[in-house]
Design a protein around this motif. Structure first.
Motif, PDB file in Angstrom:
ATOM      1  N   HIS A   1      55.000  43.831  37.681  1.00 54.56           N
ATOM      2  CA  HIS A   1      54.885  42.425  37.297  1.00 54.56           C
ATOM      3  C   HIS A   1      54.857  41.515  38.529  1.00 54.56           C
ATOM      4  O   HIS A   1      55.229  40.349  38.448  1.00 54.56           O
ATOM      5  CB  HIS A   1      56.042  42.050  36.366  1.00 54.56           C
ATOM      6  N   ILE A   2      54.388  42.071  39.643  1.00 54.18           N
ATOM      7  CA  ILE A   2      54.363  41.279  40.867  1.00 54.18           C
ATOM      8  C   ILE A   2      53.285  40.199  40.833  1.00 54.18           C
ATOM      9  O   ILE A   2      53.316  39.271  41.664  1.00 54.18           O
ATOM     10  CB  ILE A   2      54.172  42.169  42.106  1.00 54.18           C
ATOM     11  N   ASP A   3      52.327  40.308  39.916  1.00 56.44           N
ATOM     12  CA  ASP A   3      51.301  39.277  39.816  1.00 56.44           C
ATOM     13  C   ASP A   3      51.640  38.224  38.764  1.00 56.44           C
ATOM     14  O   ASP A   3      50.831  37.327  38.493  1.00 56.44           O
ATOM     15  CB  ASP A   3      49.931  39.888  39.529  1.00 56.44           C
ATOM     16  N   ASP A   4      52.845  38.300  38.173  1.00 59.09           N
ATOM     17  CA  ASP A   4      53.303  37.257  37.249  1.00 59.09           C
ATOM     18  C   ASP A   4      53.662  35.994  38.018  1.00 59.09           C
ATOM     19  O   ASP A   4      54.055  36.044  39.193  1.00 59.09           O
ATOM     20  CB  ASP A   4      54.534  37.727  36.465  1.00 59.09           C
ATOM     21  N   ASP A   5      53.566  34.849  37.337  1.00 57.53           N
ATOM     22  CA  ASP A   5      53.871  33.569  37.984  1.00 57.53           C
ATOM     23  C   ASP A   5      55.292  33.532  38.523  1.00 57.53           C
ATOM     24  O   ASP A   5      55.548  32.963  39.597  1.00 57.53           O
ATOM     25  CB  ASP A   5      53.674  32.423  36.994  1.00 57.53           C
ATOM     26  N   GLU A   6      56.230  34.128  37.782  1.00 54.97           N
ATOM     27  CA  GLU A   6      57.635  34.090  38.198  1.00 54.97           C
ATOM     28  C   GLU A   6      57.855  34.839  39.512  1.00 54.97           C
ATOM     29  O   GLU A   6      58.650  34.414  40.355  1.00 54.97           O
ATOM     30  CB  GLU A   6      58.525  34.690  37.102  1.00 54.97           C
ATOM     31  N   PHE A   7      57.145  35.947  39.679  1.00 52.62           N
ATOM     32  CA  PHE A   7      57.297  36.703  40.920  1.00 52.62           C
ATOM     33  C   PHE A   7      56.612  35.970  42.076  1.00 52.62           C
ATOM     34  O   PHE A   7      57.164  35.892  43.188  1.00 52.62           O
ATOM     35  CB  PHE A   7      56.712  38.106  40.763  1.00 52.62           C
ATOM     36  N   VAL A   8      55.440  35.444  41.833  1.00 52.55           N
ATOM     37  CA  VAL A   8      54.724  34.699  42.869  1.00 52.55           C
ATOM     38  C   VAL A   8      55.551  33.503  43.333  1.00 52.55           C
ATOM     39  O   VAL A   8      55.595  33.182  44.536  1.00 52.55           O
ATOM     40  CB  VAL A   8      53.344  34.252  42.352  1.00 52.55           C
ATOM     41  N   GLU A   9      56.235  32.850  42.400  1.00 55.02           N
ATOM     42  CA  GLU A   9      57.105  31.731  42.774  1.00 55.02           C
ATOM     43  C   GLU A   9      58.208  32.208  43.715  1.00 55.02           C
ATOM     44  O   GLU A   9      58.596  31.504  44.661  1.00 55.02           O
ATOM     45  CB  GLU A   9      57.717  31.099  41.523  1.00 55.02           C
ATOM     46  N   GLY A  10      58.722  33.425  43.478  1.00 55.49           N
ATOM     47  CA  GLY A  10      59.726  33.989  44.376  1.00 55.49           C
ATOM     48  C   GLY A  10      59.175  34.263  45.760  1.00 55.49           C
ATOM     49  O   GLY A  10      59.861  34.042  46.767  1.00 55.49           O
ATOM     50  N   VAL A  11      57.933  34.721  45.836  1.00 61.41           N
ATOM     51  CA  VAL A  11      57.305  34.948  47.140  1.00 61.41           C
ATOM     52  C   VAL A  11      57.100  33.619  47.866  1.00 61.41           C
ATOM     53  O   VAL A  11      57.267  33.530  49.090  1.00 61.41           O
ATOM     54  CB  VAL A  11      55.974  35.704  46.975  1.00 61.41           C
TER      55      VAL A  11
ATOM     56  N   ALA B   1      47.031  35.640  53.642  1.00 60.95           N
ATOM     57  CA  ALA B   1      46.751  35.499  52.213  1.00 60.95           C
ATOM     58  C   ALA B   1      47.805  34.602  51.600  1.00 60.95           C
ATOM     59  O   ALA B   1      48.924  34.470  52.120  1.00 60.95           O
ATOM     60  CB  ALA B   1      46.751  36.861  51.521  1.00 60.95           C
ATOM     61  N   THR B   2      47.455  33.952  50.506  1.00 60.64           N
ATOM     62  CA  THR B   2      48.446  33.192  49.749  1.00 60.64           C
ATOM     63  C   THR B   2      49.303  34.172  48.942  1.00 60.64           C
ATOM     64  O   THR B   2      48.898  35.318  48.703  1.00 60.64           O
ATOM     65  CB  THR B   2      47.773  32.208  48.790  1.00 60.64           C
ATOM     66  N   PRO B   3      50.487  33.751  48.508  1.00 62.54           N
ATOM     67  CA  PRO B   3      51.301  34.641  47.655  1.00 62.54           C
ATOM     68  C   PRO B   3      50.544  35.137  46.426  1.00 62.54           C
ATOM     69  O   PRO B   3      50.633  36.316  46.074  1.00 62.54           O
ATOM     70  CB  PRO B   3      52.490  33.755  47.281  1.00 62.54           C
ATOM     71  N   GLN B   4      49.787  34.248  45.774  1.00 65.47           N
ATOM     72  CA  GLN B   4      49.043  34.647  44.589  1.00 65.47           C
ATOM     73  C   GLN B   4      48.005  35.711  44.933  1.00 65.47           C
ATOM     74  O   GLN B   4      47.894  36.750  44.252  1.00 65.47           O
ATOM     75  CB  GLN B   4      48.358  33.430  43.964  1.00 65.47           C
ATOM     76  N   GLU B   5      47.223  35.467  45.992  1.00 62.57           N
ATOM     77  CA  GLU B   5      46.189  36.420  46.387  1.00 62.57           C
ATOM     78  C   GLU B   5      46.795  37.770  46.766  1.00 62.57           C
ATOM     79  O   GLU B   5      46.291  38.827  46.363  1.00 62.57           O
ATOM     80  CB  GLU B   5      45.400  35.859  47.573  1.00 62.57           C
ATOM     81  N   ALA B   6      47.863  37.731  47.543  1.00 62.73           N
ATOM     82  CA  ALA B   6      48.458  38.975  48.033  1.00 62.73           C
ATOM     83  C   ALA B   6      49.041  39.804  46.902  1.00 62.73           C
ATOM     84  O   ALA B   6      48.872  41.033  46.862  1.00 62.73           O
ATOM     85  CB  ALA B   6      49.542  38.660  49.064  1.00 62.73           C
ATOM     86  N   MET B   7      49.717  39.149  45.958  1.00 62.85           N
ATOM     87  CA  MET B   7      50.345  39.893  44.874  1.00 62.85           C
ATOM     88  C   MET B   7      49.328  40.398  43.861  1.00 62.85           C
ATOM     89  O   MET B   7      49.473  41.480  43.307  1.00 62.85           O
ATOM     90  CB  MET B   7      51.404  39.039  44.202  1.00 62.85           C
ATOM     91  N   GLU B   8      48.280  39.638  43.625  1.00 67.45           N
ATOM     92  CA  GLU B   8      47.228  40.123  42.724  1.00 67.45           C
ATOM     93  C   GLU B   8      46.533  41.345  43.325  1.00 67.45           C
ATOM     94  O   GLU B   8      46.238  42.320  42.622  1.00 67.45           O
ATOM     95  CB  GLU B   8      46.213  39.010  42.451  1.00 67.45           C
ATOM     96  N   SER B   9      46.272  41.307  44.618  1.00 66.38           N
ATOM     97  CA  SER B   9      45.634  42.436  45.278  1.00 66.38           C
ATOM     98  C   SER B   9      46.552  43.658  45.274  1.00 66.38           C
ATOM     99  O   SER B   9      46.109  44.789  45.020  1.00 66.38           O
ATOM    100  CB  SER B   9      45.279  42.065  46.718  1.00 66.38           C
ATOM    101  N   ALA B  10      47.850  43.445  45.559  1.00 69.46           N
ATOM    102  CA  ALA B  10      48.802  44.553  45.556  1.00 69.46           C
ATOM    103  C   ALA B  10      48.939  45.155  44.165  1.00 69.46           C
ATOM    104  O   ALA B  10      49.011  46.389  44.009  1.00 69.46           O
ATOM    105  CB  ALA B  10      50.162  44.081  46.069  1.00 69.46           C
ATOM    106  N   ALA B  11      48.977  44.312  43.132  1.00 69.40           N
ATOM    107  CA  ALA B  11      49.089  44.809  41.759  1.00 69.40           C
ATOM    108  C   ALA B  11      47.871  45.650  41.390  1.00 69.40           C
ATOM    109  O   ALA B  11      47.997  46.699  40.730  1.00 69.40           O
ATOM    110  CB  ALA B  11      49.245  43.641  40.791  1.00 69.40           C
ATOM    111  N   GLU B  12      46.694  45.211  41.814  1.00 70.24           N
ATOM    112  CA  GLU B  12      45.479  45.970  41.535  1.00 70.24           C
ATOM    113  C   GLU B  12      45.528  47.341  42.215  1.00 70.24           C
ATOM    114  O   GLU B  12      45.146  48.368  41.624  1.00 70.24           O
ATOM    115  CB  GLU B  12      44.259  45.188  42.017  1.00 70.24           C
ATOM    116  N   GLU B  13      46.017  47.356  43.464  1.00 64.77           N
ATOM    117  CA  GLU B  13      46.126  48.628  44.185  1.00 64.77           C
ATOM    118  C   GLU B  13      47.127  49.556  43.508  1.00 64.77           C
ATOM    119  O   GLU B  13      46.873  50.757  43.356  1.00 64.77           O
ATOM    120  CB  GLU B  13      46.560  48.373  45.633  1.00 64.77           C
ATOM    121  N   ILE B  14      48.267  49.005  43.077  1.00 64.49           N
ATOM    122  CA  ILE B  14      49.290  49.818  42.418  1.00 64.49           C
ATOM    123  C   ILE B  14      48.744  50.450  41.141  1.00 64.49           C
ATOM    124  O   ILE B  14      48.886  51.661  40.913  1.00 64.49           O
ATOM    125  CB  ILE B  14      50.526  48.956  42.099  1.00 64.49           C
ATOM    126  N   ARG B  15      48.099  49.654  40.311  1.00 67.95           N
ATOM    127  CA  ARG B  15      47.566  50.192  39.044  1.00 67.95           C
ATOM    128  C   ARG B  15      46.446  51.207  39.298  1.00 67.95           C
ATOM    129  O   ARG B  15      46.307  52.170  38.569  1.00 67.95           O
ATOM    130  CB  ARG B  15      47.087  49.025  38.179  1.00 67.95           C
TER     131      ARG B  15
END
Length: 398
Positions: free
Chosen positions: A204-214, A380-394
């Motif tokens: 859930h690293i690409d969720d808004d709540e996690f991105v806000e934490g980053v 990268a922005t937090p949103q970009e970085a976490m979306e990319s990481a989530a895609e790699e994880i899945r």
């Protein structure tokens, strides 16, 4: 696994009791660990006490790069019968057939002996694959020569960091591996975000709540740490008196004090609009599949060691006093004899969530760390970085 290598990387490489060379067939019952120097000394004394009067003695090895060594040794029928590590390997090692179910060999009842969290950490798919001996987490440390009293809020902490941060003068606001998910989990999970959910089996690293934490991490923490994110570069900053704060675990406290730092420990500071939510772990004595075809004496030695170490009062109290290990034995969790260090770590543990033991979690750590480094380095922005990481994880799971 990298974040656990960081935790392990400070220990010495000396062998306590020779039990055969790594990679060769070993004789007798063998324990592997990667404890720090001070932890080694106490372990050596504890094992010597346990071995008194035993025909089958427990042999102990301090093993550098224990992750790689276990990966090589256990599949070939070599390596230890028991080893020490946090509970989050249980699912992965069960899936890889690395661990032994000792349910029928135990003489103690997990639920009667240990806290609920500790008992649960030792179990997987109906079996018992280790015994818990301590809880751990990272918490906020402060240099009492620089800070009069512990900050209660993140705002107060930032004010002090701002006062001392002067990289040109070799002073920094904080010592902390800035992109290591384990160490910064209190911040990135502060608004309800999570690295992984064992029920949904998804990140859930690409969720808004996690991105806000980053974003919180980027804006309030990263400006005050040294630019080199490596653990070995961060620790000396606090150890040398060049930072008012550190975020670290019980394994470092003794070393800081031995080096002359008057260390104070406190819980993680309050966060406006959120709650600090660090990852917590339960330390286990794992039982490996080397016990499946082992002589009965070796099975008894491995299991009896884990039972002895996790229930022996002297071991529990000395580990708490000397190393900040948080007891998980029900008789000692509320003891007044544990001291201020354990109380501080225990308070932070109460704020946190237990690391997932699900095998999928193994594929989460490194992509998240790489994504955080990109944010840390303004790539990268937090949103970009976490979306990319989530895609790699899945993608790795597929």
């Amino acid at each position: 696994m990298q974040r656990r290598k960081l935790l392990a990387g400070i220990g010495g490489m000396a062998t306590l009791t020779a039990a055969g060379c790594l990679g060769n067939e070993e004789q007798g019952t063998t324990l592997w660990h990667d404890f720090t120097e001070g932890e080694q000394e106490d372990l050596e004394e504890q094992v010597a006490t346990f071995n008194e009067g035993r025909e089958e003695e427990l042999n102990v090895e301090q093993v550098p790069e224990i992750v790689d060594q276990l990966d090589t040794a256990i599949p070939s029928g070599e390596g230890p019968e028991t080893f020490a590590w946090a509970h989050d390997w249980v699912g992965t090692y069960y899936d890889r057939d690395f661990v032994y179910d000792a349910s029928d060999d135990l003489s103690i009842d997990l639920d009667d002996t240990f806290t609920d969290a500790a008992a649960d950490a030792a179990r997987w798919e109906g079996g018992v694959y280790g015994l818990p001996y301590a809880a751990e987490t990272t918490t906020l440390m402060y240099n009492k020569d620089l800070v009069d009293e512990a900050p209660e809020t993140l705002d107060e902490m930032v004010d002090v960091m701002e006062e001392y941060h002067d990289p040109e003068g070799n002073m920094y606001g904080l010592s902390c591996p800035p992109a290591d998910p384990y160490f910064i989990s209190a911040f990135v999970q502060a608004f309800g975000g999570r690295f992984f959910d064992s029920e949904t089996e998804d990140t859930h690293i690409d969720d808004d709540e996690f991105v806000e934490g980053v974003e919180l991490l980027r804006d309030r923490i990263w400006p005050y740490v040294p630019q080199d994110p490596d653990y070995d570069a961060q620790v000396p900053v606090f150890a040398d008196g060049n930072a008012p704060f550190a975020i670290n675990g019980p394994w470092e406290v003794g070393g800081f004090r031995d080096g002359g730092i008057d260390v104070g420990l406190t819980s993680m500071p309050d966060i406006d609009g959120g709650d600090p939510t660090p990852y917590t772990g339960i330390q286990l004595w794992y039982f490996t599949t080397n016990l499946e075809d082992a002589p009965e004496a070796e099975v008894e030695t491995a299991v009896e060691w884990a039972e002895w170490h996790s229930t022996n009062e002297d071991a529990i109290l000395s580990n708490a006093e000397n190393h900040g290990f948080i007891p998980v034995h029900r008789d000692y969790t509320d003891s007044d004899d544990l001291g201020e260090d354990v109380a501080a770590f225990a308070e932070t543990v109460s704020m946190g969530v237990q690391m997932p033991a699900h095998e999928r979690m193994d594929q989460v750590w490194n992509p998240v760390e790489s994504g955080l480094e990109q944010v840390f380095n303004d790539q990268a922005t937090p949103q970009e970085a976490m979306e990319s990481a989530a895609e790699e994880i899945r993608g790795r799971w597929e």
